[in-house]
Design a protein around this motif. Structure first.
Motif, mmCIF file in Angstrom:
data_model
loop_
_atom_site.group_PDB
_atom_site.id
_atom_site.type_symbol
_atom_site.label_atom_id
_atom_site.label_comp_id
_atom_site.label_asym_id
_atom_site.label_seq_id
_atom_site.Cartn_x
_atom_site.Cartn_y
_atom_site.Cartn_z
ATOM 1 N N ARG A 1 -12.212 0.244 1.832
ATOM 2 C CA ARG A 1 -12.368 1.009 3.408
ATOM 3 C C ARG A 1 -11.090 2.324 3.677
ATOM 4 O O ARG A 1 -10.648 2.563 3.002
ATOM 5 N N PRO A 2 -11.985 3.047 4.825
ATOM 6 C CA PRO A 2 -10.951 4.105 5.082
ATOM 7 C C PRO A 2 -10.225 3.640 5.774
ATOM 8 O O PRO A 2 -9.637 2.380 6.117
ATOM 9 N N LEU A 3 -8.923 3.859 4.986
ATOM 10 C CA LEU A 3 -6.838 4.196 5.795
ATOM 11 C C LEU A 3 -6.777 4.945 6.198
ATOM 12 O O LEU A 3 -6.785 6.903 5.905
ATOM 13 N N SER A 4 -5.600 5.124 6.874
ATOM 14 C CA SER A 4 -5.177 5.271 8.020
ATOM 15 C C SER A 4 -4.223 6.084 7.371
ATOM 16 O O SER A 4 -3.718 5.771 6.560
ATOM 17 N N PRO A 5 -3.024 7.448 7.921
ATOM 18 C CA PRO A 5 -1.839 7.395 6.598
ATOM 19 C C PRO A 5 -1.055 6.577 6.685
ATOM 20 O O PRO A 5 -0.839 6.239 5.753
ATOM 21 N N ARG A 6 -1.400 5.591 7.773
ATOM 22 C CA ARG A 6 -0.108 4.842 8.049
ATOM 23 C C ARG A 6 -0.218 3.706 7.051
ATOM 24 O O ARG A 6 0.753 3.112 6.537
ATOM 25 N N GLU A 7 -1.371 3.539 7.353
ATOM 26 C CA GLU A 7 -2.240 2.071 5.894
ATOM 27 C C GLU A 7 -1.164 3.037 4.960
ATOM 28 O O GLU A 7 -1.886 1.426 3.844
ATOM 29 N N VAL A 8 -1.999 4.091 3.950
ATOM 30 C CA VAL A 8 -1.940 4.641 3.001
ATOM 31 C C VAL A 8 -0.611 4.867 2.856
ATOM 32 O O VAL A 8 -0.016 4.180 1.529
ATOM 33 N N GLN A 9 0.415 4.830 3.545
ATOM 34 C CA GLN A 9 2.095 4.747 3.251
ATOM 35 C C GLN A 9 2.526 3.026 3.451
ATOM 36 O O GLN A 9 3.055 2.867 1.627
ATOM 37 N N GLN A 10 1.592 2.820 3.975
ATOM 38 C CA GLN A 10 2.413 0.986 3.051
ATOM 39 C C GLN A 10 1.739 0.563 1.959
ATOM 40 O O GLN A 10 2.271 -0.208 0.872
ATOM 41 N N GLU A 11 0.271 0.696 1.513
ATOM 42 C CA GLU A 11 -0.577 1.058 0.473
ATOM 43 C C GLU A 11 0.431 1.495 -0.759
ATOM 44 O O GLU A 11 1.051 0.831 -1.701
ATOM 45 N N ALA A 12 0.868 2.700 -0.592
ATOM 46 C CA ALA A 12 1.410 3.530 -2.058
ATOM 47 C C ALA A 12 2.748 3.134 -2.339
ATOM 48 O O ALA A 12 3.160 3.951 -3.010
ATOM 49 N N ARG A 13 3.394 2.603 -0.822
ATOM 50 C CA ARG A 13 4.720 2.511 -1.220
ATOM 51 C C ARG A 13 5.564 1.291 -1.715
ATOM 52 O O ARG A 13 6.344 1.140 -2.225
ATOM 53 N N SER A 14 4.566 0.670 -2.460
ATOM 54 C CA SER A 14 4.632 0.013 -3.349
ATOM 55 C C SER A 14 5.149 0.475 -4.601
ATOM 56 O O SER A 14 5.478 0.087 -6.022
ATOM 57 N N LYS A 15 4.134 1.355 -5.257
ATOM 58 C CA LYS A 15 4.842 2.529 -6.293
ATOM 59 C C LYS A 15 5.429 3.303 -6.061
ATOM 60 O O LYS A 15 6.680 4.210 -7.264
ATOM 61 N N VAL A 16 6.062 3.893 -4.590
ATOM 62 C CA VAL A 16 6.972 5.015 -4.272
ATOM 63 C C VAL A 16 7.401 4.345 -3.460
ATOM 64 O O VAL A 16 7.616 5.182 -2.460
ATOM 65 N N PRO A 17 8.633 4.495 -3.802
ATOM 66 C CA PRO A 17 9.667 3.581 -2.650
ATOM 67 C C PRO A 17 10.089 3.910 -1.814
ATOM 68 O O PRO A 17 10.742 5.791 -2.111
ATOM 69 N N GLY A 18 10.021 4.363 -0.395
ATOM 70 C CA GLY A 18 10.550 5.074 0.654
ATOM 71 C C GLY A 18 9.870 5.948 0.293
ATOM 72 O O GLY A 18 10.361 7.414 1.772
ATOM 73 N N LEU A 19 8.821 6.404 0.520
ATOM 74 C CA LEU A 19 7.046 7.083 0.584
ATOM 75 C C LEU A 19 7.675 7.346 1.918
ATOM 76 O O LEU A 19 7.640 6.229 2.958
ATOM 77 N N GLY A 20 7.727 8.782 3.325
ATOM 78 C CA GLY A 20 7.922 8.875 3.613
ATOM 79 C C GLY A 20 5.988 9.488 4.461
ATOM 80 O O GLY A 20 5.466 10.030 3.756
#
Ligand SMILES: [Zn+2]
Ligand SMILES: [Zn+2]
Length: 132
Positions: free
Chosen positions: A22-41
């Protein structure tokens, strides 16, 4: 290595969008991607989204009055549903088709968008009180 981290960030962001379905907002992308890249801004997320869009890997979904969402560029023709309670946007597979007949005589339809609005199943179950 800065270079390695940059690649890891880009990969994590791309994977998050492809896995979401489903389409993600930048904030949702951040939440999802943080599991792989901790501290992702968030600024890094924005920068990568711009570059992934420029490379034709993701595309932007713009709904009226909403900040852009991102989905894989190669997804087949489909439409969207936005939950008015949690504001998430979902994919609707398929298409009502034959919308051309709605256009006035003499007009030629070149493309269309269809967006449904309502409550997603999660929000429906919770009884629908507005919460963000
Ligand atoms: Zn919802
Ligand atoms: Zn359609």
């Amino acid at each position: 290595m800065a270079m390695e981290r940059a690649t890891r960030q880009r990969d994590a962001i791309r994977t998050a969008i492809e896995a979401a379905k489903r389409p993600l907002s930048p904030r949702e992308v951040q939440q999802e991607a943080r599991s792989k890249v901790p501290g992702l801004g968030l600024a890094t997320v924005y920068r990568n989204l711009k570059s992934l869009a420029g490379d034709g890997i993701v595309r932007t979904i713009s709904l009226p009055g909403e900040s852009p969402r991102y989905e894989p560029a190669e997804s087949p023709h489909h439409h969207h549903f936005q939950c008015v309670t949690c504001r998430r946007v979902f994919d609707i597979p398929g298409c009502p088709g034959n919308l051309r007949r709605l256009a006035p005589r003499g007009f030629r339809v070149e493309q269309h968008d269809v967006t449904l609005y309502g409550r997603c199943s999660d929000c429906n179950k919770r009884g629908g009180r507005a919460s963000r």
